[in-house]
Design a protein around this motif. Structure first.
Motif: not given
Length: 317
Positions: A67-80, A106-112, A253-260
């Motif tokens: 239900d699209s969770a496999i892709g999300a789970d994969y991204v949550s474990r990649q380098a930030a 956890d979509p609120l904690k495991d992603f940026t 936990k992506m760096p703020r400057e990259i997020v911005e």
């Protein structure tokens, strides 16, 4: 002295590589659905424009399933580091989580959260052999034939929408799940399932060709693609309130400057006239936001669907 001088030269030569501004290489853009649904072309529209903005290729990579969770789970474990991004819709980021006993993330904690892309429109389709020209006629037909109609779902959000519909009207149907709208659509055309809620723009053309029939729009207003089709509220079922949105996420936990930087570029992309026009051709509405707004929408929808699942007594995976 010569050794010190040579070392200094090597260090000076390495400094530009160490200080390369982001992005310095191609970026992967993960989509949790297979090709054929509405998520894939939207992700490719955004990906192509974002690549132009960033000056680096953005490679769309489909990782469907769960239900699209496999892709999300994969991204949550990649380098930030900003080189793996996720096309996060409220299917993976809210509905899929609400429907699982033990979600893999956890979509609120495991992603940026980075920024919204926009909102899509769901349409309620039926096979032409179903004797109903309106949503109320379909409801009457389903009530007269409890448990005899099959409905297909290609994402967890459509599962919840159908639950809302059945709860609101008292009808019962048999659920047939699919791994995306792409594999679902042929079975709907063939009549193996009689009803479905799709965001797939191909379904609109199929309806215009007479191969499917669309009875309602899950939105606050009618779609410009099908101005004669009423919203669910106009058709007498205001309880069905599903709204679909999508945004760009990264690992935690992506760096703020990259997020911005990414937020600025994503916002610039969804304001480009050609992107707005192409998204509208799929029934989507482009929308920009701050990262904080994405989290707010994510949090509110997650609470809403968890309550719906609990109130409906749905069996969790």
């Amino acid at each position: 002295m010569r050794r010190s001088f040579a070392f200094a030269l090597l260090l000076f030569a390495a400094l530009p590589a160490l200080a390369q501004p982001y992005p310095a290489k191609p970026i992967r853009f993960i989509v949790g659905f297979p090709p054929g649904g509405s998520a894939d072309p939207t992700a490719r529209i955004i990906g192509a424009a974002l690549a132009e903005q960033l000056g680096q290729p953005l490679v769309v990579e489909n990782r469907p399933g769960g239900d699209s969770a496999i892709g999300a789970d994969y991204v949550s474990r990649q380098a930030a580091d900003g080189y793996t991004l996720y096309f996060g819709s409220n299917s993976a980021m809210t509905a899929a989580v609400a429907l699982k006993k033990t979600p893999p993330y956890d979509p609120l904690k495991d992603f940026t959260a980075i920024g919204l892309i926009g909102r899509a429109t769901f349409f309620f389709h039926v096979h032409p052999e179903v004797p109903a020209k309106t949503l109320q006629e379909f409801i009457a037909h389903a009530r007269a034939n409890p448990g005899k109609l099959n409905y297909g779902t290609g994402n967890p959000l459509s599962i919840l929408a159908m639950v809302q519909l059945m709860n609101a009207t008292g009808i019962t149907m048999v659920h047939v799940p699919y791994k995306g709208e792409g594999p679902l659509t042929p079975d709907l055309i063939a009549g193996r399932v009689q009803a479905s809620i799709l965001s797939n723009p191909a379904g609109i053309q199929l309806a215009k060709d007479g191969r499917l029939r669309i009875l309602g729009v899950l939105a606050d207003q009618r779609s410009g693609l099908l101005p004669d089709v009423p919203t669910f509220a106009q058709a007498g079922v205001p309880q069905v309130t599903i709204r679909q949105w999508a945004g760009v996420y990264g690992p935690p936990k992506m760096p703020r400057e990259i997020v911005e930087r990414l937020n600025r570029e994503v916002n610039a992309v969804v304001r480009r006239p050609e992107v707005i026009e192409r998204m509208q051709s799929y029934g989507d509405a482009a929308e920009s936001s701050t990262p904080e707004r994405v989290l707010e929408i994510n949090r509110d929808d997650l609470a809403l669907w968890r309550k719906l699942v609990a109130d409906a007594g749905l069996a969790l995976d």
